[in-house]
Design an enzyme around this catalytic site. Structure first.
Site, PDB file in Angstrom:
ATOM      1  N   LYS A   9       0.746  -1.265  -0.058  1.00 42.66           N
ATOM      2  CA  LYS A   9       0.095   0.178  -0.075  1.00 42.66           C
ATOM      3  C   LYS A   9       0.671   1.316   0.027  1.00 42.66           C
ATOM      4  O   LYS A   9       2.002   1.194   0.040  1.00 42.66           O
ATOM      5  CB  LYS A   9      -0.871  -0.103   1.066  1.00 42.66           C
ATOM      6  CG  LYS A   9      -1.762  -1.279   1.031  1.00 42.66           C
ATOM      7  CD  LYS A   9      -2.616  -1.248   2.605  1.00 42.66           C
ATOM      8  CE  LYS A   9      -3.814  -2.374   2.292  1.00 42.66           C
ATOM      9  NZ  LYS A   9      -4.333  -2.217   3.894  1.00 42.66           N
ATOM     10  N   TYR A  49     -12.489  -2.510  -3.497  1.00 45.87           N
ATOM     11  CA  TYR A  49     -12.860  -2.499  -2.254  1.00 45.87           C
ATOM     12  C   TYR A  49     -14.472  -2.559  -2.301  1.00 45.87           C
ATOM     13  O   TYR A  49     -14.977  -1.899  -1.412  1.00 45.87           O
ATOM     14  CB  TYR A  49     -12.434  -1.136  -1.501  1.00 45.87           C
ATOM     15  CG  TYR A  49     -10.987  -1.249  -1.077  1.00 45.87           C
ATOM     16  CD1 TYR A  49     -10.310  -2.354  -0.261  1.00 45.87           C
ATOM     17  CD2 TYR A  49     -10.011  -0.314  -1.465  1.00 45.87           C
ATOM     18  CE1 TYR A  49      -9.332  -2.588   0.157  1.00 45.87           C
ATOM     19  CE2 TYR A  49      -8.617  -0.553  -0.927  1.00 45.87           C
ATOM     20  CZ  TYR A  49      -8.458  -1.575  -0.237  1.00 45.87           C
ATOM     21  OH  TYR A  49      -6.930  -1.604   0.241  1.00 45.87           O
ATOM     22  N   ASN A 112      -1.371  -0.098   7.332  1.00 43.06           N
ATOM     23  CA  ASN A 112      -0.846  -1.601   7.710  1.00 43.06           C
ATOM     24  C   ASN A 112       0.026  -2.190   6.655  1.00 43.06           C
ATOM     25  O   ASN A 112       0.130  -3.346   6.586  1.00 43.06           O
ATOM     26  CB  ASN A 112      -1.919  -2.544   7.949  1.00 43.06           C
ATOM     27  CG  ASN A 112      -3.163  -2.787   7.072  1.00 43.06           C
ATOM     28  OD1 ASN A 112      -2.954  -2.364   5.760  1.00 43.06           O
ATOM     29  ND2 ASN A 112      -3.957  -3.583   7.387  1.00 43.06           N
ATOM     30  N   HIS A 115      -1.655  -5.349   1.628  1.00 42.53           N
ATOM     31  CA  HIS A 115      -2.850  -6.099   1.362  1.00 42.53           C
ATOM     32  C   HIS A 115      -2.780  -7.674   0.653  1.00 42.53           C
ATOM     33  O   HIS A 115      -1.848  -7.763  -0.164  1.00 42.53           O
ATOM     34  CB  HIS A 115      -3.914  -5.258   0.255  1.00 42.53           C
ATOM     35  CG  HIS A 115      -5.021  -6.272  -0.198  1.00 42.53           C
ATOM     36  ND1 HIS A 115      -6.247  -6.018   0.686  1.00 42.53           N
ATOM     37  CD2 HIS A 115      -5.220  -6.928  -1.179  1.00 42.53           C
ATOM     38  CE1 HIS A 115      -7.120  -6.977  -0.227  1.00 42.53           C
ATOM     39  NE2 HIS A 115      -6.565  -7.338  -1.309  1.00 42.53           N
TER      40      HIS A 115
END
Length: 150
Positions: A9, A49, A112, A115
């Site tokens: 990301k 998404y 984070n 993905h």
């Protein structure tokens, strides 16, 4: 062999972690069969998404994933979907085990690092979103007999 989609990301790209992420997966024995650096537009982000549309965090998720370049890739290997998920660690870095990608580099759930597809069906869908026919490379590695029994 199984395939999965992985994306470093924007936070991972900005922090210079693309090589580290790829290295971890390759050292595990997975084969990189596609890789590209791209800046996702809103349309692709919303399709990617889609399952989160209507949730309170959807707009922020789309805004974040379109905020900078990402490294999209396809990995191949046995049990690659589940193993990659385990190697990434829990979505919330605070709950990710030490040694996982998120446990090592993540701080905040909204940043984070990486993905990965959560199922074979998701992998097929996501690979189709990010890669055109012919962009996945078929090749033999000399080390495969040292990774797989058959």
């Amino acid at each position: 062999m199984d395939r999965t989609f992985v994306m470093v990301k924007p936070d991972g790209v900005q922090r210079g972690l693309v090589g580290e992420v790829i290295t971890r997966f390759e050292r595990r024995g997975f084969k990189l069969v596609a890789l590209k650096l791209l800046w996702i537009d809103r349309g692709l982000a919303e399709r990617h998404y889609e399952e989160h549309r209507g949730k309170p965090f959807f707009d922020e998720l789309v805004r974040y994933i379109t905020s900078g370049p990402v490294a999209a890739m396809v990995l191949e290997g046995r049990e690659v979907v589940t193993t990659v998920r385990e190697m990434m660690g829990a979505t919330q870095p605070a709950k990710a085990l030490p040694g996982t990608i998120r446990g090592t580099y993540g701080i905040d759930v909204g940043r984070n690092i990486v993905h990965g597809s959560d199922s074979a069906a998701s992998a097929a869908r996501e690979i189709g979103l990010f890669f055109a026919d012919g962009e996945l490379i078929e090749y033999e590695r000399a080390l495969d007999p040292w990774i797989y029994e058959r």
